[in-house]
Design an enzyme around this catalytic site. Structure first.
Site, PDB file in Angstrom:
ATOM      1  N   TYR A 183      -2.892  -0.885  10.420  1.00 14.78           N
ATOM      2  CA  TYR A 183      -2.860  -1.217   8.994  1.00 14.78           C
ATOM      3  C   TYR A 183      -1.563  -0.744   8.344  1.00 14.78           C
ATOM      4  CZ  TYR A 183      -4.242  -1.240   4.058  1.00 14.78           C
ATOM      5  OH  TYR A 183      -4.290  -1.460   2.710  1.00 14.78           O
ATOM      6  N   SER A 239       0.846  -1.193   0.000  1.00 14.91           N
ATOM      7  CA  SER A 239       0.000   0.000   0.000  1.00 14.91           C
ATOM      8  C   SER A 239       0.878   1.238   0.000  1.00 14.91           C
ATOM      9  CB  SER A 239      -0.897   0.006   1.249  1.00 14.91           C
ATOM     10  OG  SER A 239      -1.540   1.251   1.419  1.00 14.91           O
TER      11      SER A 239
END
Length: 678
Positions: free
Chosen positions: A568, A555
């Site tokens: 996350y 990400s």
């Protein structure tokens, strides 16, 4: 409107082809003669409809038929130059075609056109080939069929064989068909129903005779030490061996594999005649064109450990390749096609089963089915007599036939990822599903691995048959579950080439709201899960010895610090560094490890649909329906990122264009300056 004759032919073909005891996949052909209107003259014209080259009887449609004018086809007898030049007649078939479209005529077209019968079937049934390959096949034909079926000595398929069968029918008006030595059967009838009935009668009569008169142990006494292992032990050993065997079968060209442990195979492998019969090879041309002239037998007892089998493989493989090269050298002529590869297509492992290999999964599976056909043929021939296939020289004439070479050259170029096998985690939705879809479209076989087995299987079914994709259950945070999923993958396709660590989830919470359970859940799925998948999949890649790719879907958050996202983002940073670490460690094995850093993917995303979207929208103070637009407006390109964008990057990374790239992170974020790699 379809001609009724064609309708009857398709119905008969599909009926016969639906049962592999009647004929193998894409093997055999059927025909029908009749009349239709010639659009030029408006008058009736005599035609023959016959299954075209490369088609399959079980799935035949009218588009798979070649349509020829009978007057022109039969006139070819007047220009036939003799058996030494019979191959020239195949090109002449094009000048007998009626209309446009349709399939290309096959080598067996003459057989159908020259035989004086309205309907003709040429099939490769196990029971018929058993008689055709028995040393006393001619006498057995007389005994079993009492003149209703006539023996035809082996002759390579072609125009002369058509003339031979036509003459036999003319000389034997009582006959309903023939046994073609070393090859198969041909039957005929005045109607489509009669032709099918005659075909089935020949097949069933031969099978019944073998069952009634055959010896009970056609493969010799069972060797207890070669008997089948218990099912779970057998499949575990098969999964452990599969990558090694695939690597061995891919020395010349990367292959996809198929495994079967059906009873017929296990019985054959335990018999005392295994090595002698395997050495004789298959006989029917359709069989050995797909299985090679003989298999590689791993002649070790069932109790041999995986390590003992692996240790024996290099020498066995080298001996097989040398034997195949010697076979080629013995028979090759100056104008023969170049040797196509010396690796085995069939590998037999006593106690375990059979591994078959091909350029794609369907080819590998069909090769295995053909060898099962060959086993059944050997069983029948040995039950009644002695198995005696056509000679090695004849096999070579067909395997390296100029017409066969021309057929291979007519095949379309393979897709970029043909022969590659992908394992994609979290692939039942969102980014993972898009990745799987793109990889399949580029020719790869794909394993849809997901926590939800039902959804994984549903997506796999959407992508195609089990020759294309399968769905497996995979909890990536559980090593035993990961190992089980990977074992299913290698048993389905023979091995792995591309692993995509995509499984993930997210909870958008501030530091103080994030619980220990929140932290552990996200790290278990993404950081630990990627580690477990990579660790166990990399073992398979190393065992294969043909390189491979591991791709992490990380990400932009792995390098960009945003609010309310600590668990996350931290686990994504962990994944990003795994890419670098594994690239450095696995490079010596030819394994490339790269990552992709997407921006937030809202549309079609399982994570966003599961509550993450609402949480992130709240963080940024926008409506959830506008979150994609919000992400887009803050990028340099002003574009929203969708799952297909990530899938495109995965595809690009695993092509040969990136063959010298490893340890790379590719941003797929439409340009987020704060996430630029430094």
């Amino acid at each position: 409107m379809t001609n009724p004759t064609v309708n009857d032919l398709i119905t008969r073909s599909n009926s016969l082809g639906a049962d592999r005891r009647n004929t193998n996949y894409a093997g055999g052909n059927t025909s029908a003669k009749g009349t239709d209107i010639d659009p030029v003259t408006g008058e009736d014209v005599e035609l023959m409809w016959v299954k075209g080259s490369g088609g399959d009887l079980g799935t035949l449609t009218p588009e798979g038929l070649a349509v020829l004018r009978l007057d022109r086809l039969r006139a070819m007898e007047n220009t036939y130059p003799g058996v030494e030049r019979e191959d020239e007649m195949v090109a002449a078939f094009d000048y007998t075609l009626h209309g446009k479209g349709g399939a290309a005529p096959s080598i067996d077209t003459a057989m159908h056109g020259l035989v004086d019968a309205a309907h003709v079937d040429h099939l490769h049934p196990d029971s018929g080939i058993a008689i055709a390959t028995a040393t006393d096949g001619e006498e057995l034909t007389k005994t079993i069929f009492d003149g209703l079926v006539v023996w035809v000595p082996w002759r390579r398929p072609g125009f002369q064989l058509g003339l031979d069968i036509a003459a036999i029918k003319a000389e034997n008006p009582q006959a309903i068909g023939t046994i073609l030595g070393g090859h198969g059967i041909t039957a005929w009838g005045a109607t489509s129903a009669e032709s099918e009935a005659n075909s089935r009668w020949i097949i069933d009569t031969a099978a019944d005779y073998i069952a009634e008169h055959g010896r009970p142990d056609p493969f010799g006494a069972e060797r207890a030490e070669y008997a089948a292992l218990p099912p779970d032990e057998r499949r575990a050993k098969a999964a452990a061996l599969a990558p090694h065997l695939r690597g061995l079968a891919s020395a010349d060209k990367t292959m996809v594999g198929h495994f079967t442990d059906e009873p017929a195979v296990l019985e054959f492998l335990a018999g005392e005649k295994l090595n002698a019969l395997a050495e004789l090879g298959t006989s029917c041309p359709d069989h050995f064109l797909r299985t090679k002239v003989k298999p590689l037998v791993i002649d070790l007892p069932a109790a041999a450990s995986v390590e003992e089998v692996i240790a024996a493989l290099p020498a066995l493989h080298e001996a097989y390749r040398a034997d195949y090269a010697a076979y080629y050298d013995r028979h090759a002529e100056p104008d023969s096609p170049a040797m196509r590869g010396a690796d085995p297509a069939i590998i037999l492992v006593p106690g375990v089963g059979m591994f078959s290999f091909g350029a794609d999964k369907q080819t590998a599976r069909v090769a295995g089915e053909f060898y099962v056909n060959a086993i059944n043929v050997m069983r029948g021939a040995e039950a009644l007599s002695t198995y005696a296939p056509i000679s090695e020289a004849e096999k070579f004439r067909i395997e390296y036939w100029a017409l066969e070479e021309a057929k291979l050259k007519r095949k379309p170029a393979p897709k970029p990822l043909a022969g590659r096998i992908a394992f994609v985690t979290g692939a039942a939705s969102g980014i993972g599903k898009a990745i799987a879809t793109r990889l399949v479209s580029e020719g790869a076989c794909v394993v849809i691995a997901d926590l939800d087995l039902a959804k994984a299987q549903e997506v796999a079914a959407e992508l195609g048959s089990t020759d294309v994709a399968i769905g497996v259950a995979a909890d990536v945070s559980d090593e035993a579950g990961v190992q089980s999923a990977l074992a299913e993958a290698v048993l389905a396709f023979g091995g792995l080439d591309l692993i995509v660590n995509n499984a993930g989830l997210s909870l958008s919470k501030s530091l103080f709201e994030t619980t220990e359970a929140d932290w552990d859940l996200q790290h278990n799925v993404m950081a630990k899960g990627s580690f477990l998948v990579s660790k166990n999949a990399a073992r398979i890649l190393v065992d294969q010895g043909i390189g491979g790719d591991i791709v992490y879907i990380s990400s932009k958050n792995s390098v960009f610090a945003g609010p309310n996202n600590i668990a996350y983002s931290a686990t994504k940073a962990d994944q990003a560094h795994q890419v670098r670490l594994l690239a450095a460690e696995l490079g010596e094995h030819g394994i490339r490890v790269n990552g992709i850093n997407p921006d937030g993917v809202v549309r079609g995303s399982g994570i966003f649909a599961g509550g993450w979207g609402a949480q992130r929208a709240k963080t940024y103070g926008v409506k959830e329906k506008d979150l994609g637009k919000f992400y887009a407006q803050r990028t340099i390109l002003g574009r929203e990122v969708v799952p297909e964008n990530v899938a495109n990057a995965v595809y690009a990374l695993c092509t040969s264009d990136f063959s010298h790239t490893t340890g790379l992170h590719v941003p797929v974020d439409a340009g987020v300056a704060a996430a630029f790699l430094r």
